[in-house]
Design an enzyme around this catalytic site. Structure first.
Site, PDB file in Angstrom:
ATOM      1  N   TYR A 188       0.832  -1.205   0.000  1.00 36.09           N
ATOM      2  CA  TYR A 188       0.000   0.000   0.000  1.00 36.09           C
ATOM      3  C   TYR A 188       0.864   1.253   0.000  1.00 36.09           C
ATOM      4  CZ  TYR A 188       1.208   0.571   4.928  1.00 36.09           C
ATOM      5  OH  TYR A 188       1.898   0.746   6.098  1.00 36.09           O
ATOM      6  N   PHE A 234       2.155   9.490   4.058  1.00 35.02           N
ATOM      7  CA  PHE A 234       2.532   9.245   5.451  1.00 35.02           C
ATOM      8  C   PHE A 234       3.154   7.862   5.650  1.00 35.02           C
ATOM      9  CE2 PHE A 234      -1.981   8.051   5.182  1.00 35.02           C
ATOM     10  CZ  PHE A 234      -1.959   6.765   5.682  1.00 35.02           C
ATOM     11  N   ASP A 235       2.938   6.944   4.711  1.00 36.34           N
ATOM     12  CA  ASP A 235       3.525   5.614   4.892  1.00 36.34           C
ATOM     13  C   ASP A 235       3.426   4.838   3.577  1.00 36.34           C
ATOM     14  OD1 ASP A 235       4.754   3.487   6.135  1.00 36.34           O
ATOM     15  OD2 ASP A 235       2.930   2.711   7.068  1.00 36.34           O
ATOM     16  N   ILE A 273      -7.506  -0.684  11.344  1.00 38.63           N
ATOM     17  CA  ILE A 273      -8.505   0.356  11.587  1.00 38.63           C
ATOM     18  C   ILE A 273      -9.802  -0.061  10.895  1.00 38.63           C
ATOM     19  CG2 ILE A 273      -6.875   2.253  11.942  1.00 38.63           C
ATOM     20  CD1 ILE A 273      -7.254   3.006   9.014  1.00 38.63           C
ATOM     21  N   TYR A 317      -8.040   7.025  12.533  1.00 38.16           N
ATOM     22  CA  TYR A 317      -7.370   7.272  13.809  1.00 38.16           C
ATOM     23  C   TYR A 317      -8.033   8.385  14.618  1.00 38.16           C
ATOM     24  CZ  TYR A 317      -3.735   4.198  12.083  1.00 38.16           C
ATOM     25  OH  TYR A 317      -3.058   3.110  11.603  1.00 38.16           O
ATOM     26  N   PHE A 333      -5.678   5.170   0.849  1.00 41.72           N
ATOM     27  CA  PHE A 333      -4.762   4.049   0.632  1.00 41.72           C
ATOM     28  C   PHE A 333      -4.917   3.542  -0.801  1.00 41.72           C
ATOM     29  CE2 PHE A 333      -5.390   3.986   5.198  1.00 41.72           C
ATOM     30  CZ  PHE A 333      -4.116   3.741   5.684  1.00 41.72           C
TER      31      PHE A 333
END
Length: 577
Positions: free
Chosen positions: A176, A186-187, A206, A232, A249
């Site tokens: 992802y 962010f990731d 999540i 979150y 995502f």
């Protein structure tokens, strides 16, 4: 108000609206006709794609710089390092900003000029904002969401064939890229060069991701947009995901299985005839291609040009393969899918197979056998009259083709000028072939299957793979009956008794070489004796003569003839020659 007054009032209002419109659209006019009646909006940077605009009731997150009309800054979320978050249209913002962000897109930049009565009015705000001050906000929208939002999914690409979809309780591996709604990353699992591995629908993810992954295929790429309350929420995540952030995502599904899965078998090709199938304890040779579910390969026996050889059901291979190799025919092709708990488990193996990987093997069975196997003989052609058959010690000439069980020809007597000649039982050929050539008539044809322990064994031979089952096509061309090992001549019945008078053809009480040779040839011609086939008869007879001519005077006399006596059913036989 009379008609003239009404028309005059409408003209003034239309003029003010037109002036505000010109200011908003950037047309060059003098934009200071008097006190502002409403906010003035300058949309100076608008994204090309705007799937959603801010509406009353939406929650927004934005950065801003607040200045007076002279450019002097009185506030900045950028300098604080924390964007503003709030709900639009419910009086939680100053009225001017409530109106100013309406209709904004994520990543849009606009300048909002707010008159005092829509800002802090005649009171101001402490020592920061004086009374009756026009405020200018330079705003960039970072996020937008609503409590009515749901997880959004959009398929970017999908395999043509999708036999299985992700369900709750499945274990999946996926790559992802994670970004905020304003495209700030962010990731990414790609940057770590490792998939994210987890159960679905069991609370390990999540809530929005648990929901967004349902229904995906292996190989599918999908965008999943998750509102903050399914991500979150207010806490955010460390320094990378701010409070109340919508997450985006882009997911590529790599692998999928369920802990309850067994192996899956897809038969691709089965030979027309299959007289035997693999069972536990058999030894098998097979080729394979090993891939993951996304089609990427991790190993292949073809590249090594060598089969994989192993026992079945005895723990020499991974559990799933041990099971998948049972019930196969020689020549069969099948695809087997092994879940991780029947393969290399959570740990994987080295850098080749990651943890929790589903493995796909395309198998082609070359041959198999059992260590207890004997040779298999199938007579394909036989003469009507067959009075004489081959046995140990016989000298034979034969034709052959030798192949692997998949039909690959290894060698053939047709490749040589003359068909081979051998003595059966003399260890001149492999054990299985020697046995397969016994009991044949001249002109007979047969197929003989030789297991490796009766062939070339685990080491193989030149041109013959290790542990290969061999397929022989045989034809017996010639047969000469033999004599036991260690003998050059044998009697086929009782020898003359006494022997010396029979050898002494001219009755002169001595037997020279010529007379001895004549005697032996008479025995062979009359079928009462046999010389060892395949050797020079004259040489054999001379050796026999020399063995009895003990004084080396060129003749045999009665005293020199020594008899070997062998007990046979209480009857003595002459074996001296």
């Amino acid at each position: 108000i009379d008609g003239n007054q009404r028309r005059s009032h409408l003209f003034i209002m239309e003029s003010i609206f037109a002036l505000i419109f010109l200011c908003v659209t950037g047309t060059h006019v003098n934009c200071s006709p008097g006190p502002l009646e409403d906010v003035v909006i300058d949309r100076y940077d608008i994204p090309r794609v705007c799937p959603r605009e801010v509406q009353t009731g939406d929650f927004v997150r934005y950065h801003y710089n607040g200045t007076f009309t002279d450019g002097k800054k009185f506030d900045s979320s950028h300098e604080r390092g924390a964007p503003f978050s709030g709900q639009v249209g419910l009086g939680r913002l100053i009225t001017g900003l409530d109106r100013g962000v309406q209709g904004m897109c994520v990543n849009e930049r606009r300048k909002v000029t707010v008159p005092p009565h829509l800002a802090y009015g005649s009171i101001g705000a402490g020592d920061v904002i004086p009374a009756d001050t026009v405020l200018v906000f330079d705003v960039v929208l970072l996020d937008i969401w609503n409590t009515e939002d749901k997880v959004q999914t959009r398929t970017l690409s999908k395999p043509e064939s999708c036999k299985r979809l992700v369900e709750a309780t499945d274990f999946i591996r996926y790559h992802y890229n994670g970004t905020l709604l304003n495209d700030v990353p962010f990731d990414s699992s790609h940057s770590r060069n490792g998939t994210y591995d987890t159960y679905v629908g069991m609370g390990y993810l999540i809530k929005g991701m648990d929901e967004g992954l349902i229904g995906m295929c292996v190989g599918e790429t999908r965008t999943i947009i998750i509102p903050p309350f399914l991500a979150y929420e207010e806490k955010g995540y460390g320094t990378v995901i701010p409070s109340q952030a919508t997450l985006v995502f882009e997911v590529l599904m790599i692998d999928l299985f369920n802990p309850k899965d067994d192996i899956a078998v897809v038969v691709k090709e089965v030979p027309k005839t299959c007289t035997r199938k693999t069972v536990v304890g058999d030894y098998i040779r097979y080729h394979y291609n090993g891939t993951f579910q996304d089609g990427s390969g991790f190993d292949t026996s073809y590249q090594r040009n060598s089969t994989y050889n192993t026992y079945i059901g005895m723990g020499y291979v991974i559990q799933g393969m041990d099971k998948a190799l049972q019930g196969l025919c020689i020549g069969e092709k099948r695809r087997v899918i092994l879940p991780p708990h029947m393969a290399y488990g959570e740990k994987g193996t080295g850098d080749i197979i990651p943890g929790s990987a589903v493995l796909v093997f395309d198998i082609h069975v070359i041959d198999f056998h059992n260590p207890k196997d004997l040779i298999e003989i199938k007579v394909t052609s036989k003469p009507e009259k067959c009075n004489l058959t081959s046995e140990v010690d016989d000298l034979i000439q034969y034709r052959y083709n030798c192949s692997l069980m998949d039909g690959t020809l290894l060698y053939s007597s047709d490749h040589y000028e003359k068909a081979p000649i051998t003595t059966l039982g003399a260890n001149k050929v492999i054990e299985g072939l020697d046995e397969g050539l016994r009991g044949m008539c001249v002109g007979e044809k047969r197929v003989v299957i030789v297991p490796p322990h009766l062939g070339h064994g685990e080491n193989g031979a030149k041109g013959v793979p290790s542990s290969a089952v061999l397929h022989f096509e045989l034809e017996l061309l010639d047969l000469q009956k033999g004599v036991p090992d260690g003998y050059m001549f044998v009697w086929l019945g009782d020898s003359p008794d006494p022997l010396f008078p029979a050898m002494d053809l001219n009755k002169d009480l001595s037997v020279p070489l010529e007379e001895f040779t004549a005697f032996i040839n008479i025995q062979v011609a009359e079928g009462t004796g046999r010389l060892r086939p395949g050797m020079d008869a004259g040489g054999i007879i001379k050796d026999m003569f020399n063995n009895q001519d003990r004084n080396r005077d060129g003749k045999i006399v009665a005293e020199e003839l020594k008899l070997k006596v062998e007990e046979d059913s209480d009857k003595a036989r002459h074996e001296e020659l």
